[in-house]
Motif scaffolding. Structure first.
Motif, mmCIF file in Angstrom:
data_model
loop_
_atom_site.group_PDB
_atom_site.id
_atom_site.type_symbol
_atom_site.label_atom_id
_atom_site.label_comp_id
_atom_site.label_asym_id
_atom_site.label_seq_id
_atom_site.Cartn_x
_atom_site.Cartn_y
_atom_site.Cartn_z
ATOM 1 N N VAL A 106 0.876 -1.178 0.000
ATOM 2 C CA VAL A 106 0.000 0.000 0.000
ATOM 3 C C VAL A 106 0.908 1.220 0.000
ATOM 4 O O VAL A 106 1.699 1.410 0.915
ATOM 5 C CB VAL A 106 -0.919 0.021 1.238
ATOM 6 C CG1 VAL A 106 -1.800 1.264 1.226
ATOM 7 C CG2 VAL A 106 -1.765 -1.233 1.271
ATOM 8 N N SER A 107 0.834 2.016 -1.033
ATOM 9 C CA SER A 107 1.731 3.165 -1.147
ATOM 10 C C SER A 107 0.943 4.369 -1.601
ATOM 11 O O SER A 107 -0.061 4.265 -2.280
ATOM 12 C CB SER A 107 2.870 2.878 -2.147
ATOM 13 O OG SER A 107 2.328 2.600 -3.426
ATOM 14 N N GLY A 108 1.430 5.538 -1.161
ATOM 15 C CA GLY A 108 0.850 6.804 -1.585
ATOM 16 C C GLY A 108 1.919 7.872 -1.446
ATOM 17 O O GLY A 108 1.815 8.775 -0.638
ATOM 18 N N GLY A 109 2.969 7.739 -2.235
ATOM 19 C CA GLY A 109 4.106 8.638 -2.096
ATOM 20 C C GLY A 109 5.143 8.066 -1.157
ATOM 21 O O GLY A 109 6.327 8.347 -1.255
ATOM 22 N N GLU A 110 4.707 7.236 -0.208
ATOM 23 C CA GLU A 110 5.612 6.580 0.718
ATOM 24 C C GLU A 110 4.982 5.245 1.105
ATOM 25 O O GLU A 110 3.792 5.021 0.931
ATOM 26 C CB GLU A 110 5.847 7.430 1.971
ATOM 27 C CG GLU A 110 4.579 7.737 2.736
ATOM 28 C CD GLU A 110 4.839 8.594 3.953
ATOM 29 O OE1 GLU A 110 3.908 8.780 4.742
ATOM 30 O OE2 GLU A 110 5.987 9.057 4.107
ATOM 31 N N ARG A 111 5.806 4.342 1.634
ATOM 32 C CA ARG A 111 5.289 3.028 2.001
ATOM 33 C C ARG A 111 4.373 3.153 3.200
ATOM 34 O O ARG A 111 4.762 3.680 4.231
ATOM 35 C CB ARG A 111 6.446 2.073 2.300
ATOM 36 C CG ARG A 111 5.931 0.685 2.682
ATOM 37 C CD ARG A 111 7.055 -0.287 2.926
ATOM 38 N NE ARG A 111 6.535 -1.573 3.321
ATOM 39 C CZ ARG A 111 6.080 -2.480 2.493
ATOM 40 N NH1 ARG A 111 6.112 -2.247 1.211
ATOM 41 N NH2 ARG A 111 5.612 -3.638 2.926
ATOM 42 N N ARG A 112 3.155 2.670 3.046
ATOM 43 C CA ARG A 112 2.186 2.737 4.130
ATOM 44 C C ARG A 112 1.875 1.380 4.730
ATOM 45 O O ARG A 112 1.230 1.306 5.765
ATOM 46 C CB ARG A 112 0.889 3.382 3.636
ATOM 47 C CG ARG A 112 1.069 4.838 3.197
ATOM 48 C CD ARG A 112 -0.247 5.431 2.751
ATOM 49 N NE ARG A 112 -0.090 6.818 2.343
ATOM 50 C CZ ARG A 112 -1.077 7.578 1.870
ATOM 51 N NH1 ARG A 112 -2.291 7.060 1.756
ATOM 52 N NH2 ARG A 112 -0.859 8.819 1.522
ATOM 53 N N GLY A 113 2.270 0.303 4.077
ATOM 54 C CA GLY A 113 2.000 -1.010 4.625
ATOM 55 C C GLY A 113 1.838 -2.043 3.532
ATOM 56 O O GLY A 113 2.171 -1.816 2.367
#
Length: 552
Positions: A297-304
């Motif tokens: 799960v990413s949105g500009g950075e690793r979120r999980g």
């Protein structure tokens, strides 16, 4: 005609309305407080200003001198008007001790009695009061005029009308209202910006819709049989459903725990910790075969990471049985082809007039096949294992490998308890034989020796009913001592990977053995090669059943 029902305001809209009302109430309350406070302060300031003017007039030597003249008004009236103009007060009244005015802004009031209290001033005090006189309500100060002998020879009153004070306060309140309106507008803009961001996150849904979605989410999460595991950016468990707990074999509240601390097999833990997506990877736990898919799960950075788990234990077992059935089918096809060749030989011998030789040839083939069947059934009368050994014998012969049942084997029908399913036996012994065929194929005098027997119950035996012992030895290259532990891990193989992958069979064997609380080991076989030994506890009493010899 259908009357449209207005949709409930979204959560962001509700918060915006609440915040706007809250800001309006706070600003209005502050404005009211400031108005009352400024009104009081303005009256206090007016009282101090009137007192200062009255004392200055009373202490003026010219006022004292004018009071002693026969007509004080002639001198005091111009003076009082000048003081009013210079000090910005509404009136300055100079009077005698009886309260008869000598000065007044309205000339017609001169000579009349002062409207107000003078008692305290006649006692030598200076005081202020709010009183309604000829000019209306005013804040006034009254002070005595004393001569050199401290005798009271007159009184001075200076005042500011309440209307003038209110006008000053209204000007301040107007400015305050302007500032309040600006603060309200700024707060509204800030609230709108915050709530616009909230609307994007809530997709414009109201509180009821969010609550309903949460209930659906929870119900769906715990209803699906597939496992769902969500990890945050630090690879801690953020969410796990009931299916995930069951498939991974974890209990208790593991939310917030690191995935590395769940006690999962190393390959499965590595797949969950990987930053790359995994698609339909097969992993083994202690009791299950899992298909794992992961997606970051990413949105500009690793979120999980989101991981889904599917249990294919039963499917894998069925595939193993299907592979065995395919092997049996191929063996039967080969046997049919061989039988057709032999039948043609018999027919040809008869056509050549050699009937006796045809009978001898056919009888020899029947005796050979019957001898093989008798050997297997005599050693292993358990029907599932006997059928498996017969099929694997034909399959091994097709690949140029001889499969023999050791003379030490003895396994009567009815020995195995119901808890030890036929499917698990096929998984264990079938995969061991397939692995041995792969290892022995191409070696000198390629041969596989299978031993199967059950031990009698003894005081030192594991379990109340003795053990089922399965041994498979081959003439292959053997197992390197450094690979003794690795050979049972999923994915390990010394042969090139085929289309279906390698390294799963022995891992499935280990899993089935573990499921029945048994032991699995590998060692060198006599004459080279490897020998795999499986020991499974039997929970029922074993009839007199075992013949031990010098087998491997």
């Amino acid at each position: 005609m259908r009357i449209p029902v207005p949709r409930p305001r979204s959560l962001a809209g509700q918060l915006f309305a609440v915040q706007a009302v809250l800001i309006a109430v706070v600003v209005a309350g502050y404005a009211l407080f400031m108005y009352v406070s400024d009104q009081r302060q303005a009256q206090d300031a007016a009282g101090r200003q009137a007192t200062a003017v009255a004392r200055a007039v009373a202490d003026s030597p010219s006022v004292r001198a004018a009071i002693r003249t026969p007509h004080p008004t002639a001198e005091l009236q111009p003076y009082a008007l000048r003081v009013m103009r210079d000090t910005d007060v509404d009136f300055v009244t100079i009077m005698d001790p009886r309260g008869i005015r000598w000065t007044h802004p309205v000339p017609s009031e001169i000579g009349r009695h002062f409207l107000g209290n003078t008692g305290r001033a006649l006692r030598g005090e200076t005081f202020t009061e709010t009183y309604t006189g000829t000019l209306g309500a005013s804040v006034r100060a009254v002070t005595p005029v004393e001569d050199d002998d401290k005798r009271i020879v007159g009184l001075v009153s200076a005042g500011i009308k309440v209307e003038a004070i209110s006008e000053r306060v209204r000007g301040q309140v107007t400015a305050l209202v302007g500032w309040a309106a600006g603060a309200l507008a700024l707060g509204a803009v800030g609230t709108y910006v915050v709530n616009a961001r909230l609307r994007r996150h809530t997709h414009g849904m109201n509180a009821t819709e969010l609550s309903r979605m949460h209930d659906y989410h929870q119900a769906a999460l715990h209803a699906v049989r597939e496992g769902l595991l969500m990890l945050d950016g630090q690879f801690r468990v953020a969410l796990i459903n009931d299916g995930g707990r069951e498939l991974l074999g974890v209990a208790g509240d593991v939310v917030g725990s690191s995935v590395a601390g769940l006690g999962l097999p190393a390959p499965l833990t590595g797949a969950l910790l990987s930053s790359e997506p995994r698609v339909d990877e097969v992993h083994l736990t202690a009791d299950r075969v899992l298909v794992v898919n992961t997606s970051p799960v990413s949105g500009g950075e690793r979120r999980g990471t989101v991981a889904t788990l599917r249990d294919v234990t039963e499917l894998q077992s069925l595939m193993g049985e299907l592979d065995s059935e395919r092997g049996f089918t191929q063996a039967l096809r080969s046997q049919a082809h061989e039988a057709a060749n032999r039948l043609h030989t018999v027919v040809s011998l008869i056509e050549l007039g050699r009937a006796e030789e045809a009978v001898d040839f056919a009888t020899a083939e029947l005796e050979l096949a019957q001898a093989l069947t008798d050997q297997v059934v005599a050693a292993v009368s358990e029907p599932v294992l006997a059928a498996l050994l017969l099929g694997k014998t034909a399959q091994a012969n097709e690949r140029g490998v001889e499969l023999v049942v050791s003379g030490d084997s003895r396994l009567d029908d009815g020995v195995l308890p119901e808890s030890l399913s036929a499917r698990d036996l096929v998984t264990i012994l079938g995969n061991l034989i397939d692995n041995a065929v792969d290892a022995a194929q191409g070696s000198t005098r390629a041969r596989i020796t299978v031993t199967a027997y059950a031990t009698e119950p003894t005081a030192g035996a594991r379990g109340a009913g003795g053990e089922l012992v399965l041994k498979v030895a081959d003439t292959g290259p053997g197992v390197d001592g450094d690979h003794t532990d690795l050979v049972f891990q999923r994915g390990f193989s010394t042969k090139p990977s085929g289309p279906g992958g390698r390294g799963l069979g022995l891992a499935l064997v280990r899993q089935a053995v573990h499921r029945h609380a048994g032991d699995l080991s590998v060692a060198g076989a006599e004459g080279g090669g490897a020998e795999f030994v499986v020991r499974l506890p039997l929970r029922a009493a074993v009839p007199a059943a075992r013949v031990r010899g010098g087998g491997a």
